[in-house]
Design a protein around this motif. Sequence first.
Motif, PDB file in Angstrom:
ATOM      1  N   PRO A  88      95.309  62.552  66.322  1.00  0.00           N
ATOM      2  CA  PRO A  88      96.106  63.657  64.565  1.00  0.00           C
ATOM      3  C   PRO A  88      95.077  63.320  63.928  1.00  0.00           C
ATOM      4  CG  PRO A  88      97.624  61.729  65.780  1.00  0.00           C
ATOM      5  CD  PRO A  88      96.850  61.877  66.926  1.00  0.00           C
ATOM      6  N   THR A  89      95.161  64.066  63.095  1.00  0.00           N
ATOM      7  CA  THR A  89      93.948  63.743  61.945  1.00  0.00           C
ATOM      8  C   THR A  89      94.915  63.946  60.500  1.00  0.00           C
ATOM      9  OG1 THR A  89      94.631  66.356  61.949  1.00  0.00           O
ATOM     10  CG2 THR A  89      92.859  65.480  63.296  1.00  0.00           C
ATOM     11  N   GLY A  90      96.119  63.980  61.102  1.00  0.00           N
ATOM     12  CA  GLY A  90      97.430  64.016  59.345  1.00  0.00           C
ATOM     13  C   GLY A  90      97.728  65.188  58.423  1.00  0.00           C
ATOM     14  N   PHE A  91      96.630  66.418  58.840  1.00  0.00           N
ATOM     15  CA  PHE A  91      97.103  67.248  58.398  1.00  0.00           C
ATOM     16  C   PHE A  91      97.610  68.317  58.750  1.00  0.00           C
ATOM     17  CE2 PHE A  91      92.729  67.346  59.351  1.00  0.00           C
ATOM     18  CZ  PHE A  91      92.223  68.672  59.332  1.00  0.00           C
ATOM     19  N   ALA A  92      98.317  69.989  58.046  1.00  0.00           N
ATOM     20  CA  ALA A  92      98.021  71.417  58.612  1.00  0.00           C
ATOM     21  C   ALA A  92      97.845  71.736  57.900  1.00  0.00           C
ATOM     22  CB  ALA A  92      99.817  71.154  58.926  1.00  0.00           C
ATOM     23  N   MET A  93      97.277  72.964  57.997  1.00  0.00           N
ATOM     24  CA  MET A  93      96.560  74.083  56.850  1.00  0.00           C
ATOM     25  C   MET A  93      97.254  75.164  57.107  1.00  0.00           C
ATOM     26  SD  MET A  93      93.285  73.893  58.870  1.00  0.00           S
ATOM     27  CE  MET A  93      92.660  74.427  60.490  1.00  0.00           C
ATOM     28  N   ALA A  94      96.896  76.270  55.937  1.00  0.00           N
ATOM     29  CA  ALA A  94      96.718  77.350  56.341  1.00  0.00           C
ATOM     30  C   ALA A  94      95.443  77.567  55.280  1.00  0.00           C
ATOM     31  CB  ALA A  94      98.005  77.573  55.377  1.00  0.00           C
ATOM     32  N   MET A  95      95.222  79.131  56.394  1.00  0.00           N
ATOM     33  CA  MET A  95      93.682  79.831  56.241  1.00  0.00           C
ATOM     34  C   MET A  95      94.426  81.038  56.249  1.00  0.00           C
ATOM     35  SD  MET A  95      92.092  79.446  59.388  1.00  0.00           S
ATOM     36  CE  MET A  95      92.436  78.578  60.901  1.00  0.00           C
ATOM     37  N   PRO A  96      93.822  82.123  55.531  1.00  0.00           N
ATOM     38  CA  PRO A  96      93.425  83.931  55.777  1.00  0.00           C
ATOM     39  C   PRO A  96      93.529  84.167  57.199  1.00  0.00           C
ATOM     40  CG  PRO A  96      92.268  82.997  54.116  1.00  0.00           C
ATOM     41  CD  PRO A  96      92.871  81.472  54.418  1.00  0.00           C
ATOM     42  N   ALA A  97      94.226  85.163  57.137  1.00  0.00           N
ATOM     43  CA  ALA A  97      94.037  85.794  58.905  1.00  0.00           C
ATOM     44  C   ALA A  97      92.798  86.706  59.107  1.00  0.00           C
ATOM     45  CB  ALA A  97      95.238  87.305  58.700  1.00  0.00           C
ATOM     46  N   GLU A  98      91.740  86.048  58.321  1.00  0.00           N
ATOM     47  CA  GLU A  98      90.174  86.531  58.692  1.00  0.00           C
ATOM     48  C   GLU A  98      89.578  85.633  59.435  1.00  0.00           C
ATOM     49  OE1 GLU A  98      91.952  88.968  55.273  1.00  0.00           O
ATOM     50  OE2 GLU A  98      91.692  86.867  55.983  1.00  0.00           O
ATOM     51  N   LEU A  99      90.642  84.208  59.207  1.00  0.00           N
ATOM     52  CA  LEU A  99      89.814  83.035  59.642  1.00  0.00           C
ATOM     53  C   LEU A  99      90.341  82.599  60.761  1.00  0.00           C
ATOM     54  CD1 LEU A  99      89.262  81.200  56.257  1.00  0.00           C
ATOM     55  CD2 LEU A  99      87.630  82.799  57.709  1.00  0.00           C
ATOM     56  N   GLU A 100      88.859  81.525  61.432  1.00  0.00           N
ATOM     57  CA  GLU A 100      89.216  80.449  62.901  1.00  0.00           C
ATOM     58  C   GLU A 100      89.244  79.250  61.855  1.00  0.00           C
ATOM     59  OE1 GLU A 100      88.176  80.611  66.790  1.00  0.00           O
ATOM     60  OE2 GLU A 100      86.589  82.014  66.321  1.00  0.00           O
TER      61      GLU A 100
END
Length: 147
Positions: free
Chosen positions: A49-61
């Motif tokens: 685990p890294t200890g974080f979650a994230m949200a990125m724009p639909a244009e990214l991976e």
Amino acid sequence: MYQVLFKRLEGNEELALPARMSEWAAGFDLQAAVPAPVVLAPGERKLIPTGFAMAMPAELEAQIRPRSGLAYKHGITCLNTPGTIDADYRGEVKVLLVNLGQEPFTIERGERIAQMVFQVVPAVSIKESSELPDTVRGAGGFGHTGV
């Protein structure tokens, strides 16, 4: 510039968020959010685990890639490299590590274990066709170019 939101997960407040380790680095280093040291035996794989979650724009991976120092010095690398995190995933980011080395390797809390590189995903449409345009290569596959 794209903005990516990061959320530290409970119990990981002291860990650094992903960060570039030099001005022109492509990757953001990821830390292990293990509660206690984890030993990877030779040939063994574990999800770290890294200890974080994230949200990125639909244009990214986001692509998860090995750290070259760990790979060279200890034989520690990532399976399914590069691993893809899709823009709609909101769970904890985890890294699938494997020990290809000869000795057990201990992963400590806060250790840099992988890197994350963001890439733009092009808009692509799929169209079925009964014919494909010809090329010089044609259907030549593995080893076709002499390598």
